[in-house]
Design a protein around this motif. Structure first.
Motif, PDB file in Angstrom:
ATOM      1  N   GLU A  89      -2.476 -34.846  35.977  1.00 60.40           N
ATOM      2  CA  GLU A  89      -3.362 -33.914  35.299  1.00 60.40           C
ATOM      3  C   GLU A  89      -3.694 -34.393  33.895  1.00 60.40           C
ATOM      4  OE1 GLU A  89      -1.211 -30.281  35.576  1.00 60.40           O
ATOM      5  OE2 GLU A  89       0.356 -30.883  34.180  1.00 60.40           O
ATOM      6  N   PHE A  90      -4.841 -33.929  33.399  1.00 62.14           N
ATOM      7  CA  PHE A  90      -5.273 -34.251  32.039  1.00 62.14           C
ATOM      8  C   PHE A  90      -4.426 -33.486  31.032  1.00 62.14           C
ATOM      9  CE2 PHE A  90      -9.859 -34.829  33.774  1.00 62.14           C
ATOM     10  CZ  PHE A  90      -9.465 -36.005  34.389  1.00 62.14           C
ATOM     11  N   ARG A  91      -4.293 -34.065  29.842  1.00 62.33           N
ATOM     12  CA  ARG A  91      -3.637 -33.376  28.740  1.00 62.33           C
ATOM     13  C   ARG A  91      -4.717 -32.823  27.820  1.00 62.33           C
ATOM     14  NH1 ARG A  91       2.054 -34.130  28.232  1.00 62.33           N
ATOM     15  NH2 ARG A  91       1.659 -32.709  26.491  1.00 62.33           N
ATOM     16  N   TYR A  92      -4.696 -31.501  27.638  1.00 58.25           N
ATOM     17  CA  TYR A  92      -5.674 -30.827  26.775  1.00 58.25           C
ATOM     18  C   TYR A  92      -5.101 -30.587  25.376  1.00 58.25           C
ATOM     19  CZ  TYR A  92      -8.670 -29.945  30.808  1.00 58.25           C
ATOM     20  OH  TYR A  92      -9.499 -30.091  31.899  1.00 58.25           O
ATOM     21  N   ASP A  93      -4.259 -31.521  24.898  1.00 62.54           N
ATOM     22  CA  ASP A  93      -3.634 -31.352  23.596  1.00 62.54           C
ATOM     23  C   ASP A  93      -4.578 -31.651  22.442  1.00 62.54           C
ATOM     24  OD1 ASP A  93      -1.480 -32.344  25.673  1.00 62.54           O
ATOM     25  OD2 ASP A  93      -0.410 -31.155  24.172  1.00 62.54           O
ATOM     26  N   SER A  94      -5.581 -32.505  22.669  1.00 56.47           N
ATOM     27  CA  SER A  94      -6.520 -32.871  21.611  1.00 56.47           C
ATOM     28  C   SER A  94      -7.720 -33.551  22.246  1.00 56.47           C
ATOM     29  CB  SER A  94      -5.868 -33.828  20.598  1.00 56.47           C
ATOM     30  OG  SER A  94      -5.629 -35.093  21.206  1.00 56.47           O
ATOM     31  N   PHE A  95      -8.770 -33.741  21.454  1.00 56.71           N
ATOM     32  CA  PHE A  95      -9.954 -34.457  21.948  1.00 56.71           C
ATOM     33  C   PHE A  95      -9.558 -35.875  22.357  1.00 56.71           C
ATOM     34  CE2 PHE A  95     -13.711 -37.103  21.469  1.00 56.71           C
ATOM     35  CZ  PHE A  95     -14.680 -36.368  22.144  1.00 56.71           C
ATOM     36  N   ALA A  96      -8.713 -36.516  21.541  1.00 57.77           N
ATOM     37  CA  ALA A  96      -8.291 -37.885  21.849  1.00 57.77           C
ATOM     38  C   ALA A  96      -7.494 -37.931  23.146  1.00 57.77           C
ATOM     39  CB  ALA A  96      -7.470 -38.456  20.700  1.00 57.77           C
ATOM     40  N   ALA A  97      -6.588 -36.956  23.342  1.00 58.41           N
ATOM     41  CA  ALA A  97      -5.758 -36.946  24.545  1.00 58.41           C
ATOM     42  C   ALA A  97      -6.590 -36.725  25.802  1.00 58.41           C
ATOM     43  CB  ALA A  97      -4.684 -35.864  24.429  1.00 58.41           C
ATOM     44  N   LEU A  98      -7.596 -35.863  25.711  1.00 59.94           N
ATOM     45  CA  LEU A  98      -8.401 -35.531  26.889  1.00 59.94           C
ATOM     46  C   LEU A  98      -9.522 -36.533  27.143  1.00 59.94           C
ATOM     47  CD1 LEU A  98      -9.244 -33.578  29.149  1.00 59.94           C
ATOM     48  CD2 LEU A  98     -10.606 -32.352  27.451  1.00 59.94           C
ATOM     49  N   VAL A  99     -10.319 -36.828  26.124  1.00 53.94           N
ATOM     50  CA  VAL A  99     -11.533 -37.614  26.298  1.00 53.94           C
ATOM     51  C   VAL A  99     -11.332 -39.071  25.912  1.00 53.94           C
ATOM     52  CG1 VAL A  99     -13.962 -37.815  25.620  1.00 53.94           C
ATOM     53  CG2 VAL A  99     -12.915 -35.560  25.907  1.00 53.94           C
ATOM     54  N   GLY A 100     -10.495 -39.330  24.912  1.00 64.04           N
ATOM     55  CA  GLY A 100     -10.369 -40.671  24.345  1.00 64.04           C
ATOM     56  C   GLY A 100     -11.188 -40.768  23.070  1.00 64.04           C
ATOM     57  N   ALA A 152      -4.544 -39.404  27.514  1.00 61.59           N
ATOM     58  CA  ALA A 152      -3.189 -39.103  27.985  1.00 61.59           C
ATOM     59  C   ALA A 152      -3.255 -38.393  29.340  1.00 61.59           C
ATOM     60  CB  ALA A 152      -2.461 -38.227  26.976  1.00 61.59           C
ATOM     61  N   ARG A 153      -2.506 -38.885  30.318  1.00 56.76           N
ATOM     62  CA  ARG A 153      -2.471 -38.319  31.663  1.00 56.76           C
ATOM     63  C   ARG A 153      -1.018 -38.163  32.098  1.00 56.76           C
ATOM     64  NH1 ARG A 153      -6.813 -37.805  29.885  1.00 56.76           N
ATOM     65  NH2 ARG A 153      -8.770 -38.710  30.631  1.00 56.76           N
ATOM     66  N   SER A 154      -0.652 -36.952  32.525  1.00 55.32           N
ATOM     67  CA  SER A 154       0.713 -36.684  32.998  1.00 55.32           C
ATOM     68  C   SER A 154       0.782 -36.853  34.506  1.00 55.32           C
ATOM     69  CB  SER A 154       1.146 -35.262  32.632  1.00 55.32           C
ATOM     70  OG  SER A 154       1.363 -35.133  31.253  1.00 55.32           O
ATOM     71  N   THR A 155       1.763 -37.595  34.960  1.00 56.95           N
ATOM     72  CA  THR A 155       2.065 -37.708  36.393  1.00 56.95           C
ATOM     73  C   THR A 155       3.464 -37.145  36.610  1.00 56.95           C
ATOM     74  OG1 THR A 155       0.696 -39.689  36.598  1.00 56.95           O
ATOM     75  CG2 THR A 155       2.281 -39.247  38.364  1.00 56.95           C
TER      76      THR A 155
END
Length: 527
Positions: A328-339, A350-353
């Motif tokens: 799943e995607f990490r919605y912690d910040s714009f950088a974490a989600l989009v790059g 950032a992606r959690s497995t």
């Protein structure tokens, strides 16, 4: 002495002659009455036939033909009670006559013999043991299906009929009703469909059953709008999503969903837009075992836009277990989600497995959900960051009436990361890649109340809120306790013409790190 011996021999011979004569006379009499009985049966003189066969049975109760024929003669003469009594005696001696066993079983179906239901079922079993007659097996199965405790045996009988006659409509109808009684809606709907397909018209009872089985699983189309606001820097993130989702049962055992749409995310200096596609499917093996799959692709990211979830569910009597794996995607910040490319190289993504197993059970009045998990977070230009933790939720009923259900809840979250890869801590090479909240230890405890209010034929309101007591242990700072918050609400409103409107709102505060607001609205049309 010789003269005495001759006299004794003569006497013995005379006795033998008399015995033989009497046996011959008895055999002759029995044979004569049998012939007379047969002849009268052929011409329809059943009264005379009864008299003849009664004579034979009186003299020789082991004459099988006479015992059988007497019961048939009683039946032809309209003496049903006597016929049943006679067949009882006959079948007690000879169990290998399926014709009479089936005849006796059907006779005992008459309402005046309701007290002999066990005997009726015994005779059906007796006949089916010797002869596989689909018509009789259907009758036997129909009686078994009248009681929930014998429904599974009825199912076995219907299935034996289908082995010989795969298009037998009555067998499919019987299986549909039996599975519906047992709560297996998928199989009930499956056999309802087959009964309809193999018959020229659908009986009224099958139409009603189909409608009952389809409740809650009708095809739907949804319009979706979602809003996300997370204003605190450096975990800043805003988002907007518009999409459409469809759901339908491709078979009675599968439910599939398809969602397509567009989304836009931004922070104070960057923004990205793109489309997304989501495919979901639930495969139900039986009412207690199923497999859920979800595949998503999001074009808004600067790369690595794949997410998925595979979850197996087994519902036992005392517990439910759901092992699975998800990315799943990490919605912690714009950088974490989009790059982000603020400093040249790509950061974030950032992606959690996670591999997990959710266990649900009840103890006393409390419902407990426990989910241990282990996995890693991957991000651009960083080594994988191991992640392990435990989520738990305890729910206890607090108060209830006709419209309100109020619960006390306790939520507990524990997560450990090998390395802090937030990317926002003070550093000579600031910012570090990652951009997601990843302290060495994070504990979040949320005591709260949850309530559901149901307005008759109008809608449903759900609310849950409470404070969050959080412990954060970061590598560069001293461990601290913080106070956050957690609140959720949803409202479902029934609209005319099969429309449904639903709105969901969420608030989460993670200590002094960030506050997140989310809102989703759905307009659902049910076919």
């Amino acid at each position: 002495m010789p003269r005495l011996s001759k006299r004794l021999s003569a006497a013995g011979l005379l006795c033998a002659v008399f015995w033989s004569a009497s046996v011959w006379a008895a055999d002759f009499t029995e044979s004569w009455y049998m012939s007379r009985g047969r002849a009268n049966m052929e011409i329809g003189n059943y009264k005379a036939a009864i008299e003849a066969f009664e004579k034979v049975v009186e003299k020789n109760p082991d004459n099988r033909e006479a015992m059988r024929s007497l019961g048939l003669a009683y039946e032809k003469q309209g003496l049903r009670d006597k016929a049943i009594e006679q067949f009882d005696r006959y079948l007690e001696k000879w169990e290998d006559d399926p014709e009479i066993a089936f005849k006796q079983a059907q006779a005992l179906e008459w309402s005046r013999y309701a007290y002999r239901e066990k005997d009726m079922m015994k005779y059906y079993r007796m006949g089916l043991k010797r002869k596989d007659d689909p018509r009789m097996r259907l009758k036997y199965a129909a009686h078994l299906a009248k009681r929930k405790e014998t429904s599974r045996e009825a199912i076995a009988q219907y299935e034996k009929v289908l082995v010989k006659e795969p298009r037998n409509v009555e067998a499919h109808r019987g299986l549909a009703k039996a599975y519906a009684w047992l709560g297996d809606n998928d199989k009930a709907l499956y056999y309802t469909n087959l009964a309809r397909d193999y018959s020229r018209r659908e009986p009224g009872d099958m139409t009603v059953l189909r409608r009952e089985m389809m409740k809650g699983r009708e095809p739907t189309v949804e319009g979706i709008m979602g809003v996300l606001a997370q204003p605190e820097r450096p975990f800043e993130l805003y988002g907007l999503r518009l999409g459409s989702r469809g759901k339908m049962d491709l078979t009675p055992f599968t439910t599939s969903t398809l969602e397509v749409g567009a989304e836009h995310f931004w922070d104070s200096s960057e923004n990205r837009s793109g489309g997304y596609l989501s495919l979901g499917n639930q495969l139900r093996f039986n009412p207690t075992i199923r497999l859920d799959t979800l595949l998503e692709y999001h074009g808004v990211t600067r790369g690595d836009g794949l997410a998925y979830k595979f979850e197996f569910t087994h519902e036992a009597t005392a517990f439910t277990i759901r092992p699975g794996v998800k990315r799943e995607f990490r919605y912690d910040s714009f950088a974490a989600l989009v790059g982000s490319r603020k400093t040249g190289p790509l950061l974030g993504l950032a992606r959690s497995t996670l591999f997990y197993s959710d266990l649900t059970f009840e103890t006393g009045q409390a419902r407990v959900d426990v989910t241990p998990f282990v996995g890693w977070v991957s991000a651009e230009n960083l080594d994988n960051n191991a992640q392990v933790g435990l989520d738990m939720k305890i729910t206890v009923p607090f108060w209830q009436d006709d419209r309100w259900d109020v619960y006390a809840e306790y939520l507990f979250y524990l997560t450990h990361y090998t390395e802090d890869q937030s990317g926002f801590r003070p550093s000579v090479i600031e910012p570090l890649p990652g951009g997601y909240f990843s302290p060495s230890v994070f504990v979040n405890q949320i005591p709260r109340f949850a309530a559901t209010y149901v307005a008759e034929n109008k809608g449903e309101l759900y609310m849950a809120a409470g404070p969050a007591v959080q412990y954060i242990d970061e590598a560069t700072k001293s461990p601290v306790f913080r106070v956050g918050g957690d609140a959720h609400a949803s409202y479902t409103m029934k609209l005319p013409q099969r429309f449904l409107f639903k709105v969901l709102a969420d608030f989460t505060q993670i200590a002094t790190v960030y506050i997140r607001f989310q809102m989703n609205a759905l307009l659902v049309y049910t076919f």
